[in-house]
Design an enzyme around this catalytic site. Sequence first.
Site, short mmCIF file in Angstrom:
data_model
loop_
_atom_site.label_atom_id
_atom_site.label_comp_id
_atom_site.label_asym_id
_atom_site.label_seq_id
_atom_site.Cartn_x
_atom_site.Cartn_y
_atom_site.Cartn_z
N GLY A 14 150.49 -43.56 17.36
CA GLY A 14 149.41 -43.49 16.37
C GLY A 14 148.19 -42.78 16.93
O GLY A 14 147.85 -42.97 18.10
N ARG A 24 139.73 -33.43 26.45
CA ARG A 24 138.66 -32.57 26.96
C ARG A 24 138.36 -32.88 28.43
O ARG A 24 138.26 -31.99 29.28
CB ARG A 24 137.40 -32.77 26.11
CG ARG A 24 136.15 -32.15 26.66
CD ARG A 24 134.94 -32.56 25.82
NE ARG A 24 133.69 -32.03 26.33
CZ ARG A 24 132.93 -32.65 27.21
NH1 ARG A 24 133.28 -33.83 27.69
NH2 ARG A 24 131.80 -32.09 27.62
N ARG A 75 156.04 -39.66 15.85
CA ARG A 75 157.02 -40.63 16.33
C ARG A 75 158.28 -39.79 16.53
O ARG A 75 158.70 -39.08 15.63
CB ARG A 75 157.29 -41.72 15.30
CG ARG A 75 156.03 -42.23 14.62
CD ARG A 75 155.52 -43.53 15.17
NE ARG A 75 154.29 -43.92 14.49
CZ ARG A 75 153.34 -44.67 15.04
NH1 ARG A 75 153.45 -45.10 16.27
NH2 ARG A 75 152.27 -45.00 14.37
N SER A 76 158.84 -39.83 17.71
CA SER A 76 160.02 -39.00 17.98
C SER A 76 161.23 -39.87 18.29
O SER A 76 161.45 -40.24 19.45
CB SER A 76 159.73 -38.05 19.15
OG SER A 76 160.92 -37.44 19.58
N GLY A 107 154.69 -47.88 22.98
CA GLY A 107 155.89 -47.07 22.81
C GLY A 107 155.82 -45.81 23.67
O GLY A 107 156.78 -45.43 24.34
N THR A 129 144.83 -46.41 21.23
CA THR A 129 145.31 -47.00 19.97
C THR A 129 144.18 -47.79 19.34
O THR A 129 143.43 -48.45 20.05
CB THR A 129 146.54 -47.92 20.18
OG1 THR A 129 146.65 -48.81 19.05
CG2 THR A 129 146.43 -48.78 21.41
N ASP A 131 144.48 -50.39 17.71
CA ASP A 131 144.83 -51.81 17.61
C ASP A 131 144.36 -52.67 18.79
O ASP A 131 144.34 -53.89 18.69
CB ASP A 131 146.36 -51.96 17.48
CG ASP A 131 146.86 -51.41 16.16
OD1 ASP A 131 146.14 -51.56 15.17
OD2 ASP A 131 147.95 -50.82 16.13
N ARG A 166 131.82 -62.68 -6.10
CA ARG A 166 133.27 -62.61 -5.93
C ARG A 166 133.74 -63.06 -4.56
O ARG A 166 132.98 -62.97 -3.58
CB ARG A 166 133.73 -61.15 -6.12
CG ARG A 166 133.87 -60.82 -7.56
CD ARG A 166 134.36 -59.42 -7.81
NE ARG A 166 134.58 -59.29 -9.23
CZ ARG A 166 134.36 -58.19 -9.94
NH1 ARG A 166 133.91 -57.10 -9.34
NH2 ARG A 166 134.58 -58.17 -11.23
N GLY A 189 130.07 -60.38 9.37
CA GLY A 189 129.59 -61.63 8.77
C GLY A 189 130.53 -62.17 7.71
O GLY A 189 130.10 -62.79 6.74
P1 ADP Z 1 152.72 -46.12 20.25
O1 ADP Z 1 152.69 -45.30 21.49
O2 ADP Z 1 151.47 -45.97 19.44
O3 ADP Z 1 153.11 -47.57 20.52
P2 ADP Z 1 155.44 -45.60 19.16
O4 ADP Z 1 155.90 -46.99 19.37
O5 ADP Z 1 155.79 -44.90 17.91
O6 ADP Z 1 153.82 -45.50 19.27
O7 ADP Z 1 155.95 -44.73 20.39
C1 ADP Z 1 155.66 -43.35 20.48
C2 ADP Z 1 156.89 -42.59 20.90
O8 ADP Z 1 157.28 -42.98 22.22
C3 ADP Z 1 158.13 -42.85 20.05
O9 ADP Z 1 158.11 -42.10 18.86
C4 ADP Z 1 159.23 -42.37 20.99
O10 ADP Z 1 159.32 -40.96 20.99
C5 ADP Z 1 158.69 -42.80 22.37
N1 ADP Z 1 159.33 -44.07 22.77
C6 ADP Z 1 159.02 -45.31 22.33
N2 ADP Z 1 159.83 -46.24 22.90
C7 ADP Z 1 160.68 -45.58 23.71
C8 ADP Z 1 161.75 -45.95 24.58
N3 ADP Z 1 162.12 -47.22 24.73
N4 ADP Z 1 162.40 -44.98 25.25
C9 ADP Z 1 162.03 -43.68 25.12
N5 ADP Z 1 161.02 -43.26 24.33
C10 ADP Z 1 160.34 -44.18 23.62
#
Ligand code: ADP
Length: 325
Positions: A14, A24, A75-76, A107, A129, A131, A166, A189
């Site tokens: 994200g 930068r 997301r890959s 991820g 992130t 979050d 409301r 608040g």
């Molecule tokens: P974030 O980094 O915000 O938590 P994601 O969970 O979508 O977002 O992870 C980002 C990317 O990292 C994924 O789209 C994927 O390409 C890669 N990724 C996530 N988990 C794994 C994994 N266990 N092994 C390899 N690549 C991963």
Amino acid sequence: MIIMKKIALITSGGDAPGMNACIRAITKYCLNKKIKVIAFLDGYQGVIDNRYKALLLEDVDNIIHRGGTILGTSRSPEFKTKEGRVKAIEHLRKHEVDAFICIGGDGTFAGARVLSEEMNIPVIGIPGTIDNDIYGTDYTIGYGTALNTVVEAVDKIRDTASSHHRIFFVEVMGRDAGFIALNGAIASGADTALIPEEHTDVEELAKHLKQSAKGRRGTIVIVAEGDDAGGAKEIMQKVAPYLKGYSLRHSVLGHIQRGGAPSAFDRMLATQMGVFAVQLLEEGKRDLMVCFKNGRITSLDIQEAMKKKHIPKLSKLELLNQLQS
Ligand code: ADP
């Protein structure tokens, strides 16, 4: 001191305001040290497809104040497969990169860990992130800005809530973590916050609101999208039968929470983290996540950061309770 010639950089997962400030800082610091920066586009997918840009000073001029990421992100699912990673590793080898820096969430770090193992390349993760749900760091890049956006939006909703007497249920981001909801509620608040870390008893909530909304101009409840009782709309519908005669509304803030100019804090955090990431690599360190802990920029084993959960201080819910009427 390790002499590096080239590092690879991605933003992944994200997007978060402040990622550009980090890109930068990394680029400026590296170019000053005669280290080239190969930025792959759209996260891990760009590494698989060999889509990249060798960053120059002019690429990072005038970006510190921009939200999103100039490198793109995605997301890959392909990177989670062995075949996908074989392609990515082939490209990283071809470019002869000495190290890999990724800005993203859990991820993204999981991907970096696998890369480090399969390619034997030093990796450093930078937590980016909105979050704030990454263990080991008090703040992630983008969280502070998202919080400010929430507060600004709730201030506006409060105007209409109080004009119409409301009860407003405002849904904020947070599928698994309640940082934005909890701290957004304190800072705006609001009456209360409903977060994924705590069970929501709808009947109890309705009873409480009946009491606390009495005689007040407007009442705000902040709902994290991942709350166990549902999103803002669902919760509003569930309490409605108990709150006959009250005017209820809901609002989902959505993607505005991701965008916008990063706050001064996020720019400072991102700049310091970016430079520190390269310095760790210069010191020969690897497989670490940069963090901000107790007022200091430091680092933590990336695997440890991934294994543990960062949860908001539940004493803050108590703080909200103590301020309720
Ligand atoms: P974030 O980094 O915000 O938590 P994601 O969970 O979508 O977002 O992870 C980002 C990317 O990292 C994924 O789209 C994927 O390409 C890669 N990724 C996530 N988990 C794994 C994994 N266990 N092994 C390899 N690549 C991963």
